[in-house]
Design an enzyme around this catalytic site. Structure first.
Site, PDB file in Angstrom:
ATOM      1  CB  ALA A 153       5.265   3.738   7.175  1.00 55.92           C
ATOM      2  CB  ALA A 174      -0.927   0.004   1.205  1.00 54.56           C
ATOM      3  CG  PHE A 175      -0.683   5.405  -0.216  1.00 59.26           C
ATOM      4  CD1 PHE A 175      -1.947   4.924   0.054  1.00 59.26           C
ATOM      5  CD2 PHE A 175      -0.263   6.559   0.437  1.00 59.26           C
ATOM      6  CE1 PHE A 175      -2.780   5.565   0.954  1.00 59.26           C
ATOM      7  CE2 PHE A 175      -1.088   7.211   1.339  1.00 59.26           C
ATOM      8  CZ  PHE A 175      -2.349   6.706   1.602  1.00 59.26           C
ATOM      9  CE  LYS A 176      -2.980   5.083   5.161  1.00 56.07           C
ATOM     10  NZ  LYS A 176      -3.949   4.492   4.205  1.00 56.07           N
ATOM     11  CG  ASP A 177       4.676  -0.199   2.347  1.00 54.08           C
ATOM     12  OD1 ASP A 177       4.610  -0.470   3.567  1.00 54.08           O
ATOM     13  OD2 ASP A 177       4.349  -1.002   1.451  1.00 54.08           O
TER      14      ASP A 177
END
Ligand SMILES: *Cc1c(COP(=O)(O)O)cnc(C)c1O
Length: 434
Positions: free
Chosen positions: A114, A108-111
Site C-alpha cells: 500500500a 500488517a504486511f499489506k503496509d
C-alpha cells in the site's frame, strides 16, 4: 533490453506500461496485468544480499518493472519510504522461523504494497493533474493499509468496502476513523460480495466516464510487485546451509504469488507451502488440476476467507499453466479453526511465541510439510500482529495482549462508516452522488 510491458491475463486488452497498469488497476477486459517477461536477478545481487540496504534491495528488485516511467531518484525515494520499518526473522524453534511483517503503521504486511502503490499513484497523479478514486474491497487488512498509505495524498480519494461484522475491532477502527480523503462503506454481506461490487464498478462505463477509478487490491501491480521485497530481507537473515522452505498464509494469493515471482527471478527457496484455512480452492486445484471457485466461509483467520482468489491466474501465468511444475514447486495444506486455535496455544506455551491466527495457519502448514521432509527448515510469513485479532487470540491464551504504542490512540476514536446492502446499485448510487 526493451522496458517491461504488462499484458492482461484475459489476453483481450492491449499491452501497457507500468504507469497505465497502476492507474487502471485491472485491465479493460477484466483480466489482471502481468509482466511480459520476468527479469533475472544478477548472481552477485544474491551473493551480496547481506551487504545491501533494504532500500537498495527494493530498488534493484523493482527497477526493471517500472520501465523508466518513474525517474530513478524518485523511485529510490519511494523504495526508501516504503520499507522504512523492520522485517525481523525470528526463531520460533529449530526448524521454523517467523518473518515478522507487522512492524509497519497498520501492523500488517499489506503496509508494504500500500505504501509503495500510494506513492507511485501520487507521483502519476501529480504528473497528469487528474483526480483519482481508489476503490478497494477489503477483508480487513487491505483497507487499513491502503487508507493509511493514501491518507492526505492530494488528488486521490479512497473508498473502502468492508463486510459488516466480519473484521476485527482494531481493523474496523483502522478503516473507519481516518476521515479526510478516506470513506468507509460497511457492506451487509461477505468479502466476496464487496469484491464483486468493486469489479462491477470497474466494468461500468457509465460510472467510469463520470469518475476515474482505480483499484488498490493486490490485483494492482503497484501493490503486488513490491511484496517481493521482504522475501529478500528474510534471505538476508537466513542462517541455514540450504535454501528455506517458505510458507505463506494465503487468501487472495497476492503475497505468495509475489514470492513465487521473486523465486522465478532468482530468489533461493527450496519449496513453497501455501497455507489455507477451510477456504482451500487451491488445494483442490493442486490435486485435480482444475479450479473451482467456492463461496467463502467465515473463519478466525478472516483475511484469508476468499473463495475465488484473484491472483490464482497469475500463478498459472508464472508457470505457463504447467500443473506438474506448479505441483513440484508448491504444496498446500488446509488448517481448520480448531487446529489454528490449538496451534496458537501450543506455540505460545512451548516456545513463548505469540502467533496471530493467520501466522498460526502458516505455522501448522509448515510443520506438516516439515514432518514429511524432516531435513529441511523454513520460515512462515507472520502477516499481522496478534493484537489485530485480540478478541480471538486473548480467548485462546487466556491473557491480555499488550497493545503496541502505535495503536493506543485508535481505541478511543469513534467509528464512522456508511452502511449499504451487498448490491452493486447501492455502491453506484454512492459513487455518482458524491
Ligand atoms: C491479506 C492477508 C492475508 C492474505 O494475503 P493474500 O495476499 O491475499 O493471499 C494473510 N494474512 C493477513 C493478516 C492478511 O491481512
Amino acid at each position: 533490453m526493451d522496458p517491461i510491458k504488462y499484458y492482461s491475463t484475459n489476453k483481450q486488452s492491449p499491452l501497457v506500461g507500468f504507469r497505465e497498469a497502476t492507474v487502471r488497476g485491472q485491465a479493460p477486459d477484466r483480466g489482471l496485468y502481468f509482466p511480459d517477461r520476468i527479469p533475472k536477478l544478477a548472481d552477485d545481487f544474491i551473493a551480496n544480499l547481506k551487504r545491501l540496504s533494504k532500500a537498495e534491495i527494493a530498488y534493484q528488485v523493482i527497477h526493471p518493472y517500472i520501465g523508466g516511467e518513474i525517474p530513478d531518484s524518485e523511485l529510490y525515494k519511494i523504495c526508501e519510504e516504503t520499507v522504512a520499518f523492520d522485517f525481523p526473522l525470528r526463531k520460533i524453534n529449530n526448524r521454523i522461523y517467523s518473518l515478522e511483517l507487522f512492524h509497519g503503521p497498520t501492523l500488517a504486511f499489506k503496509d508494504v504494497g500500500a505504501r509503495f502503490m500510494s506513492r507511485c499513484l501520487g507521483y502519476f497523479s501529480r504528473q497528469q493533474k487528474q483526480k483519482v478514486t481508489v476503490l478497494v474491497a477489503t477483508s480487513g487488512d487491505t483497507g487499513s493499509a491502503v487508507a493509511n498509505g493514501f491518507l492526505g495524498v492530494d488528488g486521490v480519494d479512497v473508498v473502502i468496502l468492508y463486510p459488516s461484522g466480519k473484521v476485527s475491532k482494531v481493523q474496523e477502527l483502522q478503516l473507519t476513523t481516518l476521515g479526510q480523503n478516506i470513506t468507509a462503506l460497511e457492506v451487509a454481506g461477505t468479502f466476496d460480495d464487496c469484491q464483486a461490487m468493486v469489479k462491477h464498478a470497474f466494468a461500468d462505463t457509465e460510472l467510469t466516464a463520470h469518475r476515474f477509478l482505480t483499484s488498490a487490491n493486490s490485483i494492482n501491480v503497484a501493490r503486488w510487485l513490491p511484496q517481493q521485497f521482504y522475501y529478500f530481507y528474510a534471505l538476508q537473515q537466513w542462517q541455514g546451509d540450504e535454501a528455506p522452505v517458505i510458507c505463506v498464509p494465503s487468501g487472495n494469493f497476492g503475497n505468495v504469488c509475489a514470492g513465487l515471482l521473486a523465486y522465478v527471478s532468482g530468489l533461493p527457496a527450496s519449496h513453497f507451502v501455501v497455507a489455507c484455512n477451510v477456504n482451500d480452492t487451491f488445494s483442490d486445484y493442486l490435486s485435480t488440476a482444475s479450479f473451482h471457485p467456492k463461496t467463502a466461509v467465515p473463519t478466525i483467520s478472516n483475511a484469508m476467507d476468499v473463495g475465488n482468489p484473484s491472483n490464482f491466474v497469475r500463478i498459472l501465468e508464472l508457470f505457463h499453466h504447467d500443473h506438474e511444475l506448479i505441483k513440484k514447486t508448491i504444496s498446500s495444506y488446509t488448517v481448520s479453526d480448531k487446529v489454528t486455535a490449538e496451534t496458537i496455544a501450543e506455540v505460545y506455551q512451548k516456545y513463548h511465541y505469540l502467533l496471530d491466527p493467520h501466522g498460526a495457519v502458516a505455522y501448522r502448514a509448515l510443520d506438516l510439510y516439515l514432518n514429511e521432509f524432516p531435513y529441511q527448515k523454513g520460515f512462515i510469513l507472520e502477516t499481522a500482529h496478534p493484537v489485530k485479532f485480540a478478541d480471538v487470540v486473548e480467548k485462546i491464551i487466556g491473557e491480555e495482549i499488550a497493545i503496541p504504542e502505535s495503536i493506543k490512540g485508535l481505541l478511543s476514536l469513534t467509528k464512522k462508516s456508511k452502511l449499504i446492502g451487498p448490491e452493486y446499485n447501492e455502491l453506484k448510487e454512492y459513487l455518482t452522488g458524491t
